[in-house]
Design an enzyme around this catalytic site. Structure first.
Site, PDB file in Angstrom:
ATOM      1  CB  SER A 248      -0.958  -0.065   1.196  1.00 47.91           C
ATOM      2  OG  SER A 248      -2.136   0.622   0.876  1.00 47.91           O
ATOM      3  CG  HIS A 389      -5.836  -2.451   0.457  1.00 49.75           C
ATOM      4  ND1 HIS A 389      -5.112  -2.027  -0.636  1.00 49.75           N
ATOM      5  CD2 HIS A 389      -5.293  -1.823   1.531  1.00 49.75           C
ATOM      6  CE1 HIS A 389      -4.179  -1.187  -0.239  1.00 49.75           C
ATOM      7  NE2 HIS A 389      -4.259  -1.042   1.066  1.00 49.75           N
TER       8      HIS A 389
HETATM    9  C1  GCU Z   1      -5.321   4.814   1.780  1.00 49.04           C
HETATM   10  C2  GCU Z   1      -4.709   5.639   0.689  1.00 49.04           C
HETATM   11  C3  GCU Z   1      -3.923   4.768  -0.277  1.00 49.04           C
HETATM   12  C4  GCU Z   1      -2.936   3.925   0.472  1.00 49.04           C
HETATM   13  C5  GCU Z   1      -3.638   3.162   1.582  1.00 49.04           C
HETATM   14  C6  GCU Z   1      -2.725   2.375   2.515  1.00 49.04           C
HETATM   15  O1  GCU Z   1      -6.297   4.003   1.231  1.00 49.04           O
HETATM   16  O2  GCU Z   1      -5.743   6.313   0.052  1.00 49.04           O
HETATM   17  O3  GCU Z   1      -3.255   5.576  -1.221  1.00 49.04           O
HETATM   18  O4  GCU Z   1      -2.254   3.071  -0.391  1.00 49.04           O
HETATM   19  O5  GCU Z   1      -4.335   4.063   2.403  1.00 49.04           O
HETATM   20  O6  GCU Z   1      -1.585   2.716   2.673  1.00 49.04           O
HETATM   21  O7  GCU Z   1      -3.225   1.440   3.123  1.00 49.04           O
END
Ligand code: GCU
Length: 410
Positions: A248, A389
């Site tokens: 992420s 995710h």
């Molecule tokens: C949020 C953010 C993302 C990121 C994510 C994370 O969703 O909008 O850009 O990748 O957090 O780090 O879990």
């Protein structure tokens, strides 16, 4: 109010829950993706097409500078004095399968401390290859091991273990090395660059980065390179066989670290999405304007001028991945992670291909992402995992398999 709501959404995702409520203007409709033209990595800023020699001689540097100026900001090149202290070591960790080492790295005169946690497989007969990545919530969250120095709540010990799959990595013969992102630069929306590593680099009178200087992703990427500096001094590890990995936002940092620091032998992006592996110009899922209020500090201030103007960026993320060439690169997505635009992540990896091909390295050939759970492994690897995710055992199994031909032998 809106800001608080956005932060709540974003931080929920940061701790691995899927986005409950994306902003109302988020596009999840493939038919609404605008038509776009990607900047060509192989045409330089003077309009000349480049081959391998020109890529190496000047185009790579040009692309890197455009990412500095328009996306992540420039990382200071000044080197800080550093001292390493092995604070703790146990050659009988994980039931005898690994050696655990905890190293404090002290930077500068008024020492700024980073805690490096590493596990090295005991089955190793010489210096081992390994994975380096930042963790979200503290070193003691990556495994239940009670000896990991605790910073943060005791309750959190081991809470991210499923994201790290430490036993799997060790049994596969690789080392794992990690640092907590907040120790490098605290990740919260109040971030004003006063309490992380940025001040160590300020000029006299400077209180925050200039518009084209680094934000948090730059700082996190910097720390990954500093971990690699340490590994170069540690005889148990082969620093020439280290993959940099991140999930992420920390996947964004891993890509930027791997793009800048060619000592990383492999780069792995897990669900890194907008500002990471996904193409900006698709305007699908998260976009620049969504990030500005809650997490704009991740990027350089200059990045903000591209909100609603993705087409005007001098780069797109296929060029970030091209900076990794000819080294092996892996991009992974998850089916329920529309916010990170899995298709945009695949396409960016695919469009990095022409630069890989300059080096006679096979790239991704198919025009569309593969079906879920059918990884493709060329010099560029890609998979679309079924699910949310996150970074899971399945993801790690693919990374280990992918890494073997490149990293397992000196
Ligand atoms: C949020 C953010 C993302 C990121 C994510 C994370 O969703 O909008 O850009 O990748 O957090 O780090 O879990």
């Amino acid at each position: 109010m809106l800001r608080i709501a956005m932060v709540a959404i974003l931080f929920a995702v940061g701790s691995s829950v899927s986005v409950a409520k994306p902003p109302a203007d988020t596009n999840y409709d493939e038919t609404k993706v605008p038509s776009y033209e990607l900047p060509n990595a192989l045409i330089d800023n003077a309009g000349q097409s480049v081959g391998r020699d020109e890529w190496v001689a000047h185009r790579r540097g040009e692309v890197l500078r455009m990412f500095e100026d328009s996306v992540y900001g420039k990382t200071p090149s000044r080197k800080l004095a550093v001292k390493y202290e092995v604070v703790e070591t146990d050659s009988n960790a994980l039931d005898g399968r690994a050696t655990r080492k905890q190293i404090a790295a002290f930077f500068g005169d008024d020492p700024y401390r980073l805690d490096i946690l590493m596990y090295i497989p005991n089955q190793a007969t010489g210096p081992v290859a390994g994975f380096v990545g930042l963790n979200f919530n503290g070193n003691h969250t990556i495994h239940a091991d009670s000896e990991i120095i605790q910073r943060g709540t005791a309750k959190a010990r081991g809470s991210s273990a499923s994201r790290w799959q430490l036993e799997k990595i060790i049994d596969h013969g690789y080392a794992l090395v990690t640092v907590h992102r907040d120790q490098v630069d605290p990740d919260n929306y109040r971030n004003d660059f006063t309490d992380g590593i940025h001040p160590l680099f300020y000029d006299e009178g400077q209180t925050k980065p200039e518009p084209t200087e680094w934000g948090s992703i730059g700082a996190w990427a910097w720390s990954l390179s500093r971990v690699l500096d340490y590994l170069e001094t540690d005889g148990q590890v082969d620093a020439s066989r280290i993959a940099v990995i991140g999930h992420s936002r920390l996947g964004k940092a891993a890509l930027w670290a791997g793009a800048q620091d060619t000592r990383f032998a492999m780069v792995i992006s897990n669900d890194s999405g907008c500002g990471g592996a996904a193409l900006y110009r698709r305007c699908y899922g998260e976009r620049i304007h969504h990030m500005i209020k809650p997490v704009g500090y991740w990027f350089c201030t200059n990045h903000q001028q591209y909100q609603h103007r993705e087409h005007a960026l001098p780069v797109d993320q296929h060029m970030l991945m091209a900076l990794v060439a000819p080294r092996p690169l892996y991009v992974a997505s998850a089916t329920n992670d529309g916010w990170a635009d899995p298709k945009g992540e695949y396409l960016a990896a695919k469009h990095a291909g022409p630069v890989y091909e300059l080096f006679d390295k096979p790239a991704l050939s198919q025009s569309q992402p593969p079906v879920p759970d059918q990884p493709i492994h060329t010099t560029i690897g890609y998979h679309l995992r079924t699910g949310d995710h996150g970074i899971t055992a399945y993801d790690w199994e693919q990374y280990l398999k992918f890494a073997d031909p490149y990293l397992s032998k000196p």
